[in-house]
Design a protein around this motif. Structure first.
Motif, PDB file in Angstrom:
ATOM      1  N   ASN A  87      39.327  53.492  41.966  1.00 30.14           N
ATOM      2  CA  ASN A  87      37.831  53.468  43.276  1.00 30.14           C
ATOM      3  C   ASN A  87      37.072  53.455  44.089  1.00 30.14           C
ATOM      4  OD1 ASN A  87      38.097  50.215  42.592  1.00 30.14           O
ATOM      5  ND2 ASN A  87      40.773  50.201  43.172  1.00 30.14           N
ATOM      6  N   SER A 113      44.672  53.306  39.549  1.00 26.53           N
ATOM      7  CA  SER A 113      43.880  52.581  40.286  1.00 26.53           C
ATOM      8  C   SER A 113      42.980  53.124  41.736  1.00 26.53           C
ATOM      9  CB  SER A 113      44.495  51.726  41.224  1.00 26.53           C
ATOM     10  OG  SER A 113      43.883  50.789  41.834  1.00 26.53           O
ATOM     11  N   GLY A 123      43.642  50.525  45.863  1.00 23.41           N
ATOM     12  CA  GLY A 123      43.677  48.669  45.650  1.00 23.41           C
ATOM     13  C   GLY A 123      43.977  47.992  44.718  1.00 23.41           C
ATOM     14  N   GLN A 155      44.578  53.089  49.832  1.00 20.90           N
ATOM     15  CA  GLN A 155      42.571  52.403  49.176  1.00 20.90           C
ATOM     16  C   GLN A 155      43.062  53.175  47.686  1.00 20.90           C
ATOM     17  OE1 GLN A 155      40.497  56.145  50.757  1.00 20.90           O
ATOM     18  NE2 GLN A 155      41.142  56.741  52.657  1.00 20.90           N
ATOM     19  N   THR A 183      47.654  46.779  41.945  1.00 14.40           N
ATOM     20  CA  THR A 183      48.320  45.349  42.064  1.00 14.40           C
ATOM     21  C   THR A 183      48.502  45.133  40.952  1.00 14.40           C
ATOM     22  OG1 THR A 183      46.481  43.889  41.292  1.00 14.40           O
ATOM     23  CG2 THR A 183      46.696  44.459  43.450  1.00 14.40           C
TER      24      THR A 183
END
Length: 329
Positions: free
Chosen positions: A302, A298, A325, A323, A327
């Motif tokens: 990002n 992730s 993000g 940083q 989930t």
């Protein structure tokens, strides 16, 4: 023969969406057959082979005697005879014979390791390509890393159905003893040694998870394989990890487990364990490596402006988590 436990993932010592592409260069690095030289000395009591061990491979010889087999110091009187006696053990002879049959050459491994190391040198000119050699460790350490050297213990990669393994290891451990694990293991241990965690403070479970995930994702990108293949996570584990990822992650956040420095807890999340059909925070079956990969995946997605060289040197894992993000699935 004395059996030592499997080495811990080096973090205890010890699929990214980014579209980075690298052209392969011809591999120049060679895996030296130090194992054959040792066998020549043992089988023939060859003084010339012993001389070559000490002059051409002094570091490999020292690491083998002192750190892998742990039979003494290289300077001790008659240490060479102690080494020979060790290898003349009947169990060691079985391993020697099996390695001869399974590994007449290491051409494929040599090629892929050389290509990845060349890519790393392009990314980071300060990266040190190791001298590689093969050895027989007596079922001790699978991969040995020294100062600019990388040793591969071929007797730990004879296939999960190798009879001798069944005396010492569970199936979930033996599944990592196949030939296709040589390259991923060698790369992981060498890179984690080349870009180590900062050692001036105790490390948290989060540090270990993301350190593992970082190297796994970087190596997977350089090898053009999935991070799950790089990590040796089979389909069954993937299914179970996906099923319990959210519940265990939420439990870790609630209990503060991510910040623990307790190695007994960290081991539960990071070292190989039998897979259960039901996972909990107390019995997580190594799900920490999965979550570490997922978080780094992730983060890389990002933060596409962060290059591999910079990423390899990053150790502020709390900031990376923030940083990322991330989930849970």
């Amino acid at each position: 023969m004395r059996r030592l436990p499997i080495i811990l993932i080096s973090i205890l010592f010890f699929f990214s969406s980014c579209d980075w592409q690298y052209e392969s260069r011809p591999a120049k690095e060679k895996i030296h057959r130090f194992d054959r030289l040792v066998d020549e000395y043992v089988s023939l009591n060859s003084f010339s082979a012993l001389q070559r061990m000490n002059t051409e491979y002094p570091q490999a010889t020292r690491l083998l005697i002192e750190d892998v087999l742990e039979i003494g110091k290289v300077q001790e009187p008659r240490i060479e005879q102690r080494l020979r006696t060790y290898y003349l053990d009947s169990t060691m002879q079985v391993l020697l014979d099996a390695v001869h049959k399974e590994y007449p050459d290491l051409d494929d491994e040599e090629k892929e390791l050389g290509e990845v190391f060349s890519k790393l040198k392009e990314i980071d000119p300060d990266f040190r390509i190791p001298e590689m050699y093969a050895q027989i460790s007596g079922l001790n350490q699978s991969i040995v890393v020294g100062d600019g050297v990388l040793g591969i213990s071929l007797d730990k990669y004879l296939g999960q159905d190798f009879d001798l393994y069944k005396k010492y290891y569970y199936l979930y451990q033996r599944s990592q003893f196949n030939r296709n694990r040589i390259v991923p293991d060698a790369l992981y241990y060498y890179l984690s040694s080349s870009y180590p965690l900062y050692d001036a403070k105790p490390h948290t479970l989060l540090d270990f998870m993301l350190d593992y995930g970082k190297f796994t994702c970087v190596i997977a990108r350089l090898r053009n394989v999935s991070p799950y293949e790089q990590a040796g996570i089979d389909k069954k584990r993937m299914q179970v990890y996906k099923k319990y990822e959210t519940a265990i992650w939420n439990s870790m956040l609630k209990s503060g487990t991510l910040e623990t420095k307790d190695l007994s807890v960290i081991r539960k999340f990071m070292i190989p364990q039998e897979l259960s059909d039901v996972l909990t925070e107390n019995e997580p079956a190594q799900i920490g490596i999965w979550i570490g990969i997922r978080i780094m995946e992730s983060y890389m997605k990002n933060n596409p402006d962060v290059g591999l060289k910079e990423l390899l040197r990053m150790h502020d894992y709390s900031n990376i988590l923030e940083q990322s993000g991330y989930t849970p699935s």
